[in-house]
Design a protein around this motif. Structure first.
Motif, mmCIF file in Angstrom:
data_model
loop_
_atom_site.group_PDB
_atom_site.id
_atom_site.type_symbol
_atom_site.label_atom_id
_atom_site.label_comp_id
_atom_site.label_asym_id
_atom_site.label_seq_id
_atom_site.Cartn_x
_atom_site.Cartn_y
_atom_site.Cartn_z
ATOM 1 N N ARG A 287 141.625 85.324 75.725
ATOM 2 C CA ARG A 287 142.091 85.074 73.993
ATOM 3 C C ARG A 287 140.773 84.435 74.130
ATOM 4 N N ILE A 288 140.594 84.599 72.954
ATOM 5 C CA ILE A 288 139.055 84.149 72.170
ATOM 6 C C ILE A 288 139.440 83.557 70.913
ATOM 7 N N VAL A 289 139.279 82.850 70.355
ATOM 8 C CA VAL A 289 139.253 82.379 68.860
ATOM 9 C C VAL A 289 138.154 81.956 68.604
ATOM 10 N N VAL B 244 129.698 93.435 80.367
ATOM 11 C CA VAL B 244 129.716 93.084 79.083
ATOM 12 C C VAL B 244 129.020 92.252 78.564
ATOM 13 N N CYS B 245 129.019 90.449 79.475
ATOM 14 C CA CYS B 245 128.069 89.565 78.730
ATOM 15 C C CYS B 245 127.080 89.607 77.783
ATOM 16 N N PRO B 246 126.642 89.782 76.728
ATOM 17 C CA PRO B 246 125.175 89.794 76.282
ATOM 18 C C PRO B 246 124.845 88.741 76.625
ATOM 19 N N CYS B 247 125.424 87.289 76.463
ATOM 20 C CA CYS B 247 124.924 86.203 76.962
ATOM 21 C C CYS B 247 124.710 85.519 78.244
ATOM 22 N N GLU B 248 125.121 86.216 79.035
ATOM 23 C CA GLU B 248 125.643 85.527 80.420
ATOM 24 C C GLU B 248 126.403 84.403 80.478
ATOM 25 N N LYS C 225 127.522 78.448 76.558
ATOM 26 C CA LYS C 225 126.654 80.268 75.674
ATOM 27 C C LYS C 225 127.214 81.269 75.249
ATOM 28 N N CYS C 226 128.642 80.752 75.272
ATOM 29 C CA CYS C 226 129.399 81.636 74.823
ATOM 30 C C CYS C 226 128.932 81.869 73.071
ATOM 31 N N THR C 227 128.771 82.965 72.238
ATOM 32 C CA THR C 227 128.679 82.954 70.929
ATOM 33 C C THR C 227 130.227 83.817 70.754
ATOM 34 N N SER C 228 131.291 84.160 71.267
ATOM 35 C CA SER C 228 132.126 84.704 71.263
ATOM 36 C C SER C 228 131.885 85.659 70.404
ATOM 37 N N CYS C 229 131.717 86.667 70.986
ATOM 38 C CA CYS C 229 131.375 88.096 70.611
ATOM 39 C C CYS C 229 132.670 88.945 70.902
ATOM 40 N N LYS C 230 132.976 88.261 71.635
ATOM 41 C CA LYS C 230 134.523 88.981 71.842
ATOM 42 C C LYS C 230 134.450 90.645 73.169
ATOM 43 N N LEU C 231 133.450 90.293 73.495
ATOM 44 C CA LEU C 231 133.155 91.950 74.116
ATOM 45 C C LEU C 231 133.986 91.715 75.664
ATOM 46 N N CYS C 232 134.351 90.657 76.013
ATOM 47 C CA CYS C 232 134.377 90.452 77.265
ATOM 48 C C CYS C 232 136.337 90.627 76.500
ATOM 49 N N MET C 233 136.565 89.647 75.860
ATOM 50 C CA MET C 233 138.164 90.008 75.991
ATOM 51 C C MET C 233 138.640 91.622 75.474
HETATM 52 S S1 SF4 Z 1 131.489 88.404 76.177
HETATM 53 FE FE1 SF4 Z 1 129.952 86.417 77.283
HETATM 54 S S2 SF4 Z 1 129.505 85.933 74.798
HETATM 55 FE FE2 SF4 Z 1 130.873 87.349 74.619
HETATM 56 S S3 SF4 Z 1 132.700 86.202 73.590
HETATM 57 FE FE3 SF4 Z 1 132.763 87.030 76.023
HETATM 58 S S4 SF4 Z 1 131.990 84.938 77.443
HETATM 59 FE FE4 SF4 Z 1 131.408 85.232 74.981
#
Ligand code: SF4
Ligand code: SF4
Length: 166
Positions: A82-84, A115-119, A65-73
């Motif tokens: 850490r997200i790429v 914080v994740c907008p995509c659950e 589901k993750c859209t790599s918005c990086k809010l969680c990071m």
């Molecule tokens: S906040 Fe959610 S959607 Fe955004 S990078 Fe993290 S896991 Fe992915």
């Protein structure tokens, strides 16, 4: 600022009532039948709302589901995530090409889930994270997705709000 202390009564100054109260509590627990769980021979079943390790979730299409918005990071207090980001042809346009959580740093605060907008990230029941080597505690995307798939509630095998859990 001056904090005034409460005045002790004369019998309170003797401390015997407090000591007796403490001993009474100790004796009450001696006859209590609730023992410590004999881990690891016996496993503890966490209650439904237990916040264990963060896991990544997949949608109905089987994709993360993750859209790599990086809010969680950015929100993570100990910088455990850490997200790429990578680009995808899907309507969501971005996906996590790499996604790591360092469980040697994670404090299970749940901010990433909040914080994740995509659950896409959930703290669930996994709590057996110990290892002798800290490098083994850095989990990659596939491992995190696998942990998410194993979650009984999320796969629909177990009803939420199960009574008597834990
Ligand atoms: S906040 Fe959610 S959607 Fe955004 S990078 Fe993290 S896991 Fe992915
Ligand atoms: S639970 Fe807290 S510490 Fe752990 S990855 Fe999420 S935000 Fe970071």
């Amino acid at each position: 600022m001056k904090v005034s202390r409460p005045k002790l009564k004369w019998w309170e100054k003797l401390y015997f009532p407090t000591i007796a109260e403490g001993l009474l509590t100790t004796f009450r627990h001696i006859f209590n039948k609730r023992f410590t769980v004999q881990y690891p021979e016996k496993r503890w079943t966490p209650p439904f709302h237990f916040r264990g390790a963060p896991t990544l979730l997949t949608g109905l299409d089987g994709k993360e589901k993750c859209t790599s918005c990086k809010l969680c990071m950015f929100i993570c207090p100990p910088n455990a995530i850490r997200i790429v980001a990578g680009e995808t042809e899907d309507p969501k346009e971005k996906y996590p090409a790499e996604f790591y959580i360092d469980f040697g740093l994670c404090i299970f605060c749940g901010y990433c889930e909040e914080v994740c907008p995509c659950e896409a990230i959930y703290l669930k029941h996994e709590y057996e994270m110990a290892d002798f080597d800290r490098t083994n505690l850095i989990f990659d995307k596939e491992t995190l997705l696998e942990m998410g798939r194993k979650e009984p509630y999320l796969t629909g095998k177990e009803k939420p709000f199960k009574k008597g859990g834990g």
